[in-house]
Each structure stands twice: as structure tokens, then as C-alpha cells.
Design an enzyme around this catalytic site. Structure first.
Site, PDB file in Angstrom:
ATOM      1  N   LYS A   1       1.047  -0.917   0.040  1.00  0.00           N
ATOM      2  CA  LYS A   1       0.049  -0.087   0.043  1.00  0.00           C
ATOM      3  C   LYS A   1       1.120   1.220  -0.012  1.00  0.00           C
ATOM      4  CE  LYS A   1      -1.407   2.980   2.607  1.00  0.00           C
ATOM      5  NZ  LYS A   1      -1.747   4.052   1.899  1.00  0.00           N
TER       6      LYS A   1
ATOM      7  N   THR B   1       6.361   7.684  13.480  1.00  0.00           N
ATOM      8  CA  THR B   1       5.932   7.460  14.879  1.00  0.00           C
ATOM      9  C   THR B   1       4.725   6.546  14.929  1.00  0.00           C
ATOM     10  OG1 THR B   1       7.847   8.202  15.495  1.00  0.00           O
ATOM     11  CG2 THR B   1       7.082   6.773  16.953  1.00  0.00           C
TER      12      THR B   1
ATOM     13  N   GLY C   1       3.124   4.307  12.802  1.00  0.00           N
ATOM     14  CA  GLY C   1       4.335   2.633  13.416  1.00  0.00           C
ATOM     15  C   GLY C   1       3.001   2.296  14.897  1.00  0.00           C
TER      16      GLY C   1
ATOM     17  N   GLU D   1      10.156   1.563  10.382  1.00  0.00           N
ATOM     18  CA  GLU D   1      10.765   2.900   9.792  1.00  0.00           C
ATOM     19  C   GLU D   1      10.486   4.000  10.309  1.00  0.00           C
ATOM     20  OE1 GLU D   1      14.355   1.990   9.603  1.00  0.00           O
ATOM     21  OE2 GLU D   1      14.002   0.743   9.003  1.00  0.00           O
TER      22      GLU D   1
ATOM     23  N   CYS E   1      13.136  11.219   6.483  1.00  0.00           N
ATOM     24  CA  CYS E   1      13.223  10.588   7.767  1.00  0.00           C
ATOM     25  C   CYS E   1      14.706  11.276   8.444  1.00  0.00           C
ATOM     26  CB  CYS E   1      12.788   9.618   8.359  1.00  0.00           C
ATOM     27  SG  CYS E   1      14.052   8.340   6.405  1.00  0.00           S
TER      28      CYS E   1
ATOM     29  N   GLU F   1      10.236  15.877  14.686  1.00  0.00           N
ATOM     30  CA  GLU F   1       9.813  16.745  13.315  1.00  0.00           C
ATOM     31  C   GLU F   1       9.082  17.599  12.817  1.00  0.00           C
ATOM     32  OE1 GLU F   1       8.676  12.840  11.627  1.00  0.00           O
ATOM     33  OE2 GLU F   1      10.603  12.721  10.220  1.00  0.00           O
TER      34      GLU F   1
END
Ligand code: NAD
Length: 499
Positions: free
Chosen positions: A188, A243, A246, A263, A297, A394
Site C-alpha cells: 500500500k 511514529t 507505526g 522505519e 526521515c 520532526e
């Protein structure tokens, strides 16, 4: 920018994408389409299927069937390797159309997208080699009449979920290794950048990959990514993205105890010591936050400079940034293209506004209004506290903070003052400083006197909130295997349990 425009001169560029399931182009059960616009022009460039959980189930059935009957995993490593090498060749030589659409979808410079397609070709080539060198182990030291065997099996049908910042490269850090191990795949891509994943599906088909071994379902994270992550017949997920996503994938994967490789994000430190080559360090710092408009990243978004050099560093940094050309991705002289979409553009501008309050603006700080799309200047802040949001969170945009440090131990504690642990850069001519930093900084990769340098041979991945598992390098193919041990006894010397 919020209106999509399908002007006459753009009509030839608009692509209509389908899912790719069991070797067929299939429309979604939703009956809906997602429109993708070019963030550099605001014009419509493609429509893709707005996938559903049922679409995912269909793709998973195809991947399960292709895995179970051995049409792919049952081939020799040499045969699998041939297919992967063929795709590698296409990426290295036949990248023009792929790179064009990558640039149209992401807004990144065409020259950069072309380089990334060829870089991906090298990863596929490396993975093709890994297919042939994957092997188990034999133990001949467990007794004269016994043998220990360690077998490496493909983990099964796997799900790959990828983000929008490097659609070709990130897919290529996963897919060829999964296929090399003998897994079948449901992928995906990001709903913002699905074209290259579907183009690579065609490359694989033309290279002779059996039907069902690679399937692509497009659409939003929820429901498409979510269903892949929770699907009881998917045995592993390899995910690249934020994150927060994730974490939800790791939770969804517990249902059938899937293996998970994550990742995730980063707030990566670059540490410049006074004994460094200042020109090189400035150039590395610029690459670290300007490349891919900072949607990286590994972006070196926190630069720590030894106090006595910070004034000279900042002056040279701002002078060199004048050479960064922001604008039309099709112009070969463009360094930095557009920001991916309005949400990301707004997020970057929120952080720039916050930076103006918590620090001093040393460079940039403005959106570019005389261009048709979403463009922002590379932006540098000084006199920022290491605790300010702009120094801790970030941004995923071309925004840098420059912060002073005093000595080696100060540098280590500032670099490590983050929950992330993806990448770090060190600039020094002192070997001891370089080695100490390399050992002490918590990161999956440390670059010394270089930055964003990723040979396919070297494993890549994070620690802490940046995730776990490794891509590239020898570990990459191992991630897609399960280990089975076999103990073989000579029947004539079998020692009976009941005597
Ligand atoms: P994202 O997490 O929003 O989306 C990534 C992918 O996950 C997309 O395909 C999205 O549709 C899907 N997704 C969203 N919600 C989901 C859910 N609930 N279940 C399953 N899938 C879901 O990330 P993004 O905005 O596309 O990418 C930016 C992030 O990716 C940044 O944080 C960046 O640091 C990270 N990133 C990490 C690496 C690395 O190698 N560590 C590389 C590139 C990007």
C-alpha cells in the site's frame, strides 16, 4: 491551491490508476476515486482507487495462494534473482517516465527523482545478489551420529506500507528483499504518491514475476493500511512512516503475532566540531535539511556547532543558502521543489511561526508567493533553546536550528536528548572524537564527515521511537525469513527414551 485543475495542456499528463491484484488491473469495490494534484502547479495529474478492506482481502487471497502453491517461493534463487536484476536494469536505464511521474506526484525536482530511480536500481541489484547468497547453516559438531541444520524459510505473505517522501526508494528498500526471500507481497503506497509502486508492478510483470506474487492496493491508511496491518493471513508488516502510525500498526499486528519492521521518524543531530572542515560541514548541513525539501526521515534538522565556530559556521551557511534555487521541479537547476500538500505546507509554516517566537531567524522564513504551487524558503533559526518544539519535534520540512555546544560530553548529551534514534552526523578531523561520537550517539546510522550517504550494502534503520528492524545490507533479506532448526539423528544409534 485547494481546487484541482485539469487544464487542456495538462490533460495528456493525467493517469488513471487501478489496483494491481493477481496480475490484473482492478477497480475498487468503493466505486470511488482519489484525485492527485501536482503540488508544484495545483493541476490534476492522476486518479487512483479509493481502496477498501474488501479490496485488501482480495489482494491478500491472491498473495496467499501464490505463496502456498510455490509458484514464486518454489523457484530457485537464480530464477528469482533474474527477475529482480531485470527490474534493476529497468530502474537504471528506463527510468525517464517513472521519474517524471515521481516528480509530478511529489513536487520534487525531476533531476532528483531521476537520481532516486537509479539509486533504487542499485538496491534491486544488491537484493538480487542477496537472493543467491541466502543460506542456512549446518552444525557438524553436535555428535558423530547427529547433524544440526538451520533452514531459512520465507516468512509468508507480507504487507508493505510506504510513505510519500521517497516512494521509489522506500519501496525498493523492502520489496526486492521480500521477493528475494521468496515472500509474496501486498503493498500500500501513500495515497499521495502511488504511481511509482504501480509502475514497478508492471516492471515486475514484464520481468516474469508470477501473478499474485506482488499486489498493490491504493487508498487511505484507514481502511487499506489498517486492514493489511490487522489481516490474519499477512505474516509480516514492513512499514515506513510516522511514529504515531507505526505505533498503531504494531498494535494491529498483535492479532496474529505478525513480525513487524518499523522505519519511523527522526530529529537527527549533526554535530560540527571546531576542527572540522567548515566548508564541507556547511555543505553537509545544507544537504541534510534542504534535500527533498527536508521531507527526509534522516534530515539533519538539529545542528550543534562548537561554540567558538558557531558565528563563522552560521555566516557561511547563510551565504551558501543563497545558492539554493527553489522552484519549478522540471528546471534542471532547481535544488528544492514543492511541499507535498497543503496539510504539510501548513505544518511547516506553523513551525516557522513558532521558530520566529522561540529563536532568531537567520535565513528564509517565508513562503514563496510568486510560484503557482506550495513553496517555502529554506529556513534557519539560531539562539533556539534545545527544549523548544522546533528543536525537538520532526518538522519534515526545510527548517534548521543551529545550537552551540562546548565540549565532547556536551555534544553527546545534546545529540542524545531526543526520543528518536535514526541518524546522526559528525564533522571532525579528530579520529578519537569521531569514534567516541560514533559509539555514544544513539542512532541506527552515524555519518562521519558525510551526510545522507546510504550504500546498499550498509544496513539502515532506527532505534527507540525511530523504530526497529533493518533494511538494506545483509540483514534486509533475513528480516523476511523465519528460521527453522532441524536435528537429524542416525537411526541405528537412536537412544530410546523407554529403554
Ligand atoms: P504516515 O505515517 O502518515 O503514512 C505512511 C503510510 O501509512 C501511508 O501509506 C499511509 O496511508 C499509511 N497509514 C496511515 N494510517 C495508517 C493506519 N492506521 N494503518 C496502516 N497504515 C496507515 O507518514 P507519511 O506522512 O506518509 O510520511 C512521513 C513520515 O515517514 C515521517 O515521520 C518520516 O520521518 C517517516 N519516514 C521514515 C523513514 C525511515 O526510513 N525511517 C523514511 C521515510 C519516511
Amino acid at each position: 491551491m485547494s481546487k484541482t485543475v485539469a487544464s487542456k495542456e495538462n490533460a495528456g499528463l493525467i493517469r488513471r490508476y487501478s489496483h494491481y491484484i493477481n496480475g490484473e488491473n482492478i477497480t475498487s469495490t468503493s466505486g470511488r476515486l482519489i484525485e492527485r494534484i501536482n503540488p508544484a502547479t495545483g493541476k490534476l495529474i492522476g486518479t487512483l482507487q479509493d481502496g477498501t478492506a474488501e479490496d485488501v482481502d482480495l489482494a491478500v487471497s491472491a498473495a496467499v495462494e501464490a505463496f502456498e502453491d510455490g509458484r514464486w517461493s518454489g523457484l530457485t534463487a537464480a530464477q528469482r534473482s533474474d527477475v529482480l536484476r531485470n527490474v534493476s536494469r529497468r530502474l537504471k536505464e528506463d527510468w525517464q517516465d517513472l521519474a517524471l511521474y515521481e516528480s509530478l506526484e511529489t513536487g520534487k525536482p525531476l533531476a532528483q527523482a531521476s537520481g532516486e530511480a537509479q539509486w533504487a536500481g542499485d538496491i534491486w541489484d544488491y537484493a538480487a545478489g542477496q537472493a543467491r547468497s541466502l543460506h542456512g547453516e549446518t552444525y557438524t559438531n553436535v555428535g558423530e551420529d547427529k547433524l544440526g541444520l538451520v533452514l531459512k524459510h520465507p516468512v509468508g505473505p507480507v504487507g508493505l506500507i510506504t510513505p510519500w517522501n521517497y516512494p521509489i526508494v522506500v519501496l525498493s528498500q523492502k520489496l526486492p528483499f521480500a521477493l528475494a526471500a521468496g515472500c509474496t507481497v501486498v503493498a500500500k503506497p501513500s495515497e499521495l504518491t502511488s504511481g511509482s509502486t504501480l509502475a514497478i508492478a508492471k516492471f515486475l510483470e514484464e520481468a516474469g514475476l508470477p501473478k499474485g506474487a506482488f499486489n498493490v492496493v491504493t487508498g487511505y491508511g484507514d481502511p487499506v493500511g489498517k486492514r493489511i496491518a490487522e489481516h490474519p493471513h499477512i505474516r509480516m508488516i514492513s512499514f515506513t512512516g510516522s511514529t504515531v502510525t507505526g505505533q498503531s500498526i504494531a498494535r494491529a499486528a498483535t492479532g496474529n503475532m505478525k513480525k513487524v519492521v518499523l522505519e519511523l521518524g527522526g530529529k537527527n543531530p549533526t554535530v560540527v566540531f571546531s576542527d572540522a572542515n567548515l566548508e564541507a560541514a556547511v555543505d553537509g548541513a545544507i544537504k541534510g535539511f534542504v534535500y527533498n525539501s527536508g521531507a527526509e526521515c534522516c534530515s539533519g534538522s538539529r545542528v550543534f556547532v562548537q561554540r567558538e565556530s558557531i558565528a563563522a559556521f552560521t555566516e557561511l551557511l547563510c551565504k551558501r543558502l543563497e545558492a539554493v534555487k527553489v522552484g519549478d521541479p522540471m528546471d534542471p537547476l532547481t535544488t528544492m521543489g514543492a511541499i507535498i500538500n497543503e496539510a504539510q505546507f501548513a505544518k511547516i509554516n506553523r513551525y516557522i511561526a513558532e521558530g520566529k517566537k522561540s529563536g532568531d531567524l537567520a535565513f528564509g522564513g517565508n513562503v514563496i508567493t510568486d510560484l503557482p504551487g506550495l513553496f517555502v524558503q529554506p529556513t534557519v533559526f539560531t539562539n533556539v533553546s534545545p527544549t523548544a518544539p522546533i528543536a525537538r519535534e520532526e518538522v519534515f520540512g526545510p527548517v534548521l536550528v543551529v545550537i552551540p555546544f562546548d565540549d565532547l560530553s556536551d555534544a553527546i548529551s545534546l545529540a542524545n536528548d531526543t526520543e528518536y534514534g535514526l541518524a546522526a552526523g559528525v564533522w571532525t578531523s579528530n579520529l578519537e572524537t569521531a569514534l567516541t561520537m560514533a559509539r555514544k550517539v544513539r542512532a541506527g546510522i552515524v555519518w562521519v564527515n558525510t551526510f545522507l550517504d546510504m550504500p546498499s550494502e550498509v544496513p539502515f534503520g532506527g532505534t527507540r521511537q525511530s523504530g526497529y528492524g533493518r533494511e538494506n545490507g545483509r540483514q534486509a533479506i533475513e528480516e523476511f525469513t523465519v528460521t527453522k532448526s532441524v536435528v537429524v539423528q542416525n537411526p541405528s544409534t537412536y537412544e530410546r527414551y523407554l529403554g
